[in-house]
Structures are given as structure tokens and as C-alpha cells.
Scaffold this motif. Structure first.
Motif, PDB file in Angstrom:
ATOM      1  N   LEU A 132      -4.771  -6.115  -3.268  1.00  0.00           N
ATOM      2  CA  LEU A 132      -4.718  -5.086  -2.219  1.00  0.00           C
ATOM      3  C   LEU A 132      -4.088  -3.796  -2.748  1.00  0.00           C
ATOM      4  O   LEU A 132      -4.588  -2.695  -2.472  1.00  0.00           O
ATOM      5  N   ILE A 133      -3.024  -3.913  -3.527  1.00  0.00           N
ATOM      6  CA  ILE A 133      -2.386  -2.725  -4.119  1.00  0.00           C
ATOM      7  C   ILE A 133      -3.347  -2.016  -5.058  1.00  0.00           C
ATOM      8  O   ILE A 133      -3.469  -0.791  -5.033  1.00  0.00           O
ATOM      9  N   ALA A 134      -4.070  -2.776  -5.875  1.00  0.00           N
ATOM     10  CA  ALA A 134      -5.049  -2.180  -6.790  1.00  0.00           C
ATOM     11  C   ALA A 134      -6.150  -1.443  -6.017  1.00  0.00           C
ATOM     12  O   ALA A 134      -6.724  -0.480  -6.524  1.00  0.00           O
ATOM     13  N   ALA A 135      -6.409  -1.893  -4.785  1.00  0.00           N
ATOM     14  CA  ALA A 135      -7.440  -1.264  -3.958  1.00  0.00           C
ATOM     15  C   ALA A 135      -6.895  -0.080  -3.152  1.00  0.00           C
ATOM     16  O   ALA A 135      -7.630   0.549  -2.387  1.00  0.00           O
ATOM     17  N   GLY A 136      -5.593   0.210  -3.300  1.00  0.00           N
ATOM     18  CA  GLY A 136      -5.012   1.369  -2.648  1.00  0.00           C
ATOM     19  C   GLY A 136      -4.077   1.077  -1.488  1.00  0.00           C
ATOM     20  O   GLY A 136      -3.653   2.006  -0.778  1.00  0.00           O
ATOM     21  N   ALA A 137      -3.725  -0.190  -1.275  1.00  0.00           N
ATOM     22  CA  ALA A 137      -2.786  -0.510  -0.201  1.00  0.00           C
ATOM     23  C   ALA A 137      -1.421   0.081  -0.516  1.00  0.00           C
ATOM     24  O   ALA A 137      -0.983   0.075  -1.659  1.00  0.00           O
ATOM     25  N   THR A 138      -0.797   0.593   0.505  1.00  0.00           N
ATOM     26  CA  THR A 138       0.542   1.124   0.358  1.00  0.00           C
ATOM     27  C   THR A 138       1.484   0.318   1.246  1.00  0.00           C
ATOM     28  O   THR A 138       1.060  -0.210   2.278  1.00  0.00           O
ATOM     29  N   PRO A 139       2.757   0.222   0.847  1.00  0.00           N
ATOM     30  CA  PRO A 139       3.702  -0.576   1.631  1.00  0.00           C
ATOM     31  C   PRO A 139       3.755  -0.184   3.104  1.00  0.00           C
ATOM     32  O   PRO A 139       3.801  -1.044   3.965  1.00  0.00           O
ATOM     33  N   GLY A 140       3.684   1.071   3.379  1.00  0.00           N
ATOM     34  CA  GLY A 140       3.702   1.525   4.787  1.00  0.00           C
ATOM     35  C   GLY A 140       2.320   1.501   5.401  1.00  0.00           C
ATOM     36  O   GLY A 140       2.167   1.347   6.601  1.00  0.00           O
ATOM     37  N   GLY A 141       1.302   1.655   4.587  1.00  0.00           N
ATOM     38  CA  GLY A 141      -0.080   1.695   5.106  1.00  0.00           C
ATOM     39  C   GLY A 141      -0.273   2.833   6.076  1.00  0.00           C
ATOM     40  O   GLY A 141       0.472   3.807   6.074  1.00  0.00           O
ATOM     41  N   THR A 142      -1.258   2.695   6.921  1.00  0.00           N
ATOM     42  CA  THR A 142      -1.505   3.690   7.957  1.00  0.00           C
ATOM     43  C   THR A 142      -1.248   3.059   9.307  1.00  0.00           C
ATOM     44  O   THR A 142      -2.039   2.258   9.760  1.00  0.00           O
ATOM     45  N   PRO A 143      -0.132   3.371   9.930  1.00  0.00           N
ATOM     46  CA  PRO A 143       0.185   2.719  11.216  1.00  0.00           C
ATOM     47  C   PRO A 143      -0.727   3.074  12.337  1.00  0.00           C
ATOM     48  O   PRO A 143      -1.542   3.844  12.389  1.00  0.00           O
TER      49      PRO A 143
END
Length: 143
Positions: A132-143
Motif C-alpha cells: 500500500l505504501i509503494a502504491a502511494g498510501a500515506t499514514p494520514g491518507g485522505t480523511p
């Protein structure tokens, strides 16, 4: 196709998913069942396939037009397909969903719940989280 036929095919689709019966899934999709149509309690076929880690069925549903970001509202089966797959560490299913446009930062519960990355980390499923991180996931994501 009339309503009764569609309901019968939809039941066949849902019955085929847990066992991974791709032949039945292909047959009902060819017969014209809507790949996004939820069952009587609101569970979508794509969510059901994702939470069960049925990557091939996920691919078939997405190829047939299922929306990768459609949220399921079934009792005990609510959320997005990507969150469902990430929660259980179904890495191949996560790959299929991402390859078909699933939003890596989409939070479930209509934007107020957890992200796929949070579910993967909670598992813990580090291989899924890394994907998921490699695909662009960020810890906060988009709420």
C-alpha cells in the motif's frame, strides 16, 4: 433479464465467492448479473470476494465493471473492498484492487473510518502495508 432471474443469479454469485468457484462467477457475469449489486443486507460482491481473499474473483468482478471504491453496507460487511482485503492481509487481492483503480487512501465509512493502510498495520500485515505504501498510501491518507 427479469427481476426474479437477476435475484437468482445474484444468489448464485454470492454462493460461489467463498469457495472461489470462478466457473460459476464467470457464468453469472456472462448471464448479465450486475457486479455491483449488493445482496439483501447490503454486502457487495466485490467486498465479499475481497474480505475472503479471492483475488481471481476480484479480478473477474472488476473486469465486469464492479467499482473498486464502492462501499459495502452489509451487517458485519461494511467498508471498502481495499480496506477489507488489507485488514486480513490478502496481498494478492490488494494488488488486483490497486491495478483496477482502487483509491489507496480512501477511508471507509464514507471517509470517516480507517484507511487501508491503517487496517494493514493493525493486522499486522507488513507485506500488505508495504504494498500500500509503494502504491502511494500515506499514514494520514485522505480523511
Amino acid at each position: 433479464m427479469n427481476r426474479r432471474q437477476h435475484k437468482k443469479l445474484s444468489r448464485r454469485l454470492f454462493a460461489a465467492i467463498p469457495g472461489g468457484d470462478t466457473a460459476v462467477v464467470k457464468a453469472v457475469l456472462r448471464a448479465g448479473v450486475d457486479p455491483d449489486r449488493a445482496d439483501g443486507v447490503g454486502t457487495t460482491p466485490l467486498y465479499e470476494a475481497s474480505v475472503n481473499g479471492k483475488a481471481e474473483i476480484v479480478r473477474l468482478l472488476l473486469t465486469a465493471g464492479a467499482s473498486p471504491n464502492a462501499e459495502s453496507s452489509g451487517i458485519g460487511a461494511e467498508g471498502t473492498p481495499l480496506c477489507a482485503a488489507a485488514c486480513w492481509g490478502h496481498t494478492e487481492t490488494v494488488r488486483e484492487l490497486l491495478a483496477h483503480g482502487a483509491d489507496v487512501n480512501l477511508h471507509e465509512d464514507h471517509g470517516t473510518g480507517w484507511s487501508p493502510l491503517k487496517w494493514a498495520n493493525h493486522g499486522p500485515h507488513p507485506e500488505t502495508a508495504d504494498l500500500l505504501i509503494a502504491a502511494g498510501a500515506t499514514p494520514g491518507g485522505t480523511p
